[in-house]
Design an enzyme around this catalytic site. Sequence first.
Site, mmCIF file in Angstrom:
data_model
loop_
_atom_site.group_PDB
_atom_site.id
_atom_site.type_symbol
_atom_site.label_atom_id
_atom_site.label_comp_id
_atom_site.label_asym_id
_atom_site.label_seq_id
_atom_site.Cartn_x
_atom_site.Cartn_y
_atom_site.Cartn_z
ATOM 1 N N VAL A 26 13.148 1.982 -3.554
ATOM 2 C CA VAL A 26 13.848 3.087 -4.378
ATOM 3 C C VAL A 26 13.921 2.191 -5.846
ATOM 4 O O VAL A 26 14.682 1.143 -5.593
ATOM 5 C CB VAL A 26 15.123 3.350 -3.930
ATOM 6 C CG1 VAL A 26 15.869 4.312 -4.673
ATOM 7 C CG2 VAL A 26 15.076 4.172 -2.731
ATOM 8 N N GLY A 75 -0.492 6.340 -18.000
ATOM 9 C CA GLY A 75 -0.502 5.916 -16.656
ATOM 10 C C GLY A 75 0.716 5.920 -16.006
ATOM 11 O O GLY A 75 0.985 5.209 -14.989
ATOM 12 N N GLU A 110 1.389 9.727 -11.281
ATOM 13 C CA GLU A 110 0.298 9.413 -10.420
ATOM 14 C C GLU A 110 -1.020 10.181 -11.005
ATOM 15 O O GLU A 110 -1.009 10.781 -11.979
ATOM 16 C CB GLU A 110 0.558 10.164 -9.106
ATOM 17 C CG GLU A 110 1.823 9.763 -8.399
ATOM 18 C CD GLU A 110 1.682 8.285 -7.662
ATOM 19 O OE1 GLU A 110 0.714 7.805 -7.299
ATOM 20 O OE2 GLU A 110 2.690 7.716 -7.758
ATOM 21 N N ALA A 160 12.085 0.371 -7.651
ATOM 22 C CA ALA A 160 11.373 -0.531 -7.957
ATOM 23 C C ALA A 160 12.222 -2.017 -7.723
ATOM 24 O O ALA A 160 12.538 -2.323 -6.820
ATOM 25 C CB ALA A 160 10.472 -0.637 -9.396
ATOM 26 N N LYS A 162 12.953 9.196 -1.693
ATOM 27 C CA LYS A 162 13.967 8.014 -2.222
ATOM 28 C C LYS A 162 15.358 8.375 -1.924
ATOM 29 O O LYS A 162 16.274 7.752 -1.358
ATOM 30 C CB LYS A 162 13.806 7.742 -3.762
ATOM 31 C CG LYS A 162 12.566 7.146 -4.051
ATOM 32 C CD LYS A 162 12.295 7.060 -5.627
ATOM 33 C CE LYS A 162 11.000 6.467 -5.741
ATOM 34 N NZ LYS A 162 10.428 6.538 -7.450
ATOM 35 N N LEU A 196 15.276 -2.773 -9.074
ATOM 36 C CA LEU A 196 16.692 -2.642 -9.108
ATOM 37 C C LEU A 196 17.195 -2.733 -7.729
ATOM 38 O O LEU A 196 16.666 -2.564 -6.853
ATOM 39 C CB LEU A 196 16.991 -1.267 -9.862
ATOM 40 C CG LEU A 196 16.468 -0.908 -11.085
ATOM 41 C CD1 LEU A 196 16.889 0.505 -11.574
ATOM 42 C CD2 LEU A 196 16.892 -1.906 -12.187
ATOM 43 N N THR A 248 0.935 -1.069 -0.117
ATOM 44 C CA THR A 248 -0.241 0.055 -0.126
ATOM 45 C C THR A 248 1.041 1.061 0.015
ATOM 46 O O THR A 248 2.050 1.129 0.060
ATOM 47 C CB THR A 248 -0.909 0.022 1.469
ATOM 48 O OG1 THR A 248 -0.011 0.416 2.353
ATOM 49 C CG2 THR A 248 -1.702 -1.267 1.741
#
Length: 368
Positions: free
Chosen positions: A149, A205, A208, A151, A223, A153, A95
């Site tokens: 940070v 998409g 945001e 995704a 991040k 990686l 979430t």
Amino acid sequence: MSALRINIVLFGIGNVGSTLINQVIESQKFFLEKRNIELRFPIITNSTLAFFEKGGIKNQWEANFAQSAIPFRIEDIIEYVQEQQLENLIAVDATASSDIVKNYIPLIQNGFDIVSANKKANTLHTDFYKELRRNLKKFDKSFLYETNVGAGLPVVQTIKELHFSGEEITKIRGVFSGSVSYIFNRFSSEELPFSKILAEAEKTGLTEPDSREDLSGNDVARKLLILAREIEQQVEFSDITISSLLLPNLNEDNSKAEYSVNKQLFDKPFHIAKITQADNHVLRYVGEFDIKSKQLEVKLISVPKSSALGQLKGADNLIEIYTKSYGELPIVIQGAGAGKQVTARGVLTDILKVAETIKIKEAVWLSL
């Protein structure tokens, strides 16, 4: 030897959460054969409802949730796992909720390891950050959050390993936002107005739902803060200097409707920024932490086209890690920094890491 059964309580069944369940279902046989691990989802929740499944979720989990989910409190979840005597518990936070984060410590105290795609816990005040880690140590639990940070990686892991191997990190710099990366990569290489590329990023998409969240620089700052804290820097969000991409007359103060119809106001200032650069340079929106000067900044910079940052394509992230040993040549981590598939896969990788740690602890306990 029987498979190690891992019980996952999943918070959040949006893009990342639902993709994660489907990835686990697809790979369940593989994990059993290759790692002797069985992943189960005895509880899945959205923001208000929870589905409690004694037999674990099968392929029809969406139908089950729609038919049988009930309102819940975190106490109900803790009580349920204790009644069912469920072991090897991992709470997975897919979430963006502050409420779930408040429950991390009670979950840890009741036997849960934590895996999170949610950045909130690592960007709150230092007091909470430290208290969370005190409880992890006290109860011998893990908290993994590689997807905070970049995704999927391996950014958090690499920075943490460098720091705790005694390497002196001198600077961290990078393009941390997939959506803003896409906008400036196209803006640099195409003769299109900024507002048109922004509108296309929204449509596909990549941003945001309200793209001001992307353009404000706050996500990049969060991040950067997470990485600064990984190398034990005592910093707060308020220590970061953020040069927002929003304009004085087009920002968070406008209504969403006003913002939507006035995006062409971006075109002139960004066009000027583009044409006043040095030759063969491109614009990039970066987060930068200079460790010696303790300066944390989010800003728009101009870099040579031939540089690593200058050659970015698509919605890729790119993080440069400068260290004492490597000198002027940074370690570069680059790849897809957004998307439900790569983020869910990153969460799943963290789940499997926790599962392997549980396996080692079990082996040690059995040998005693």
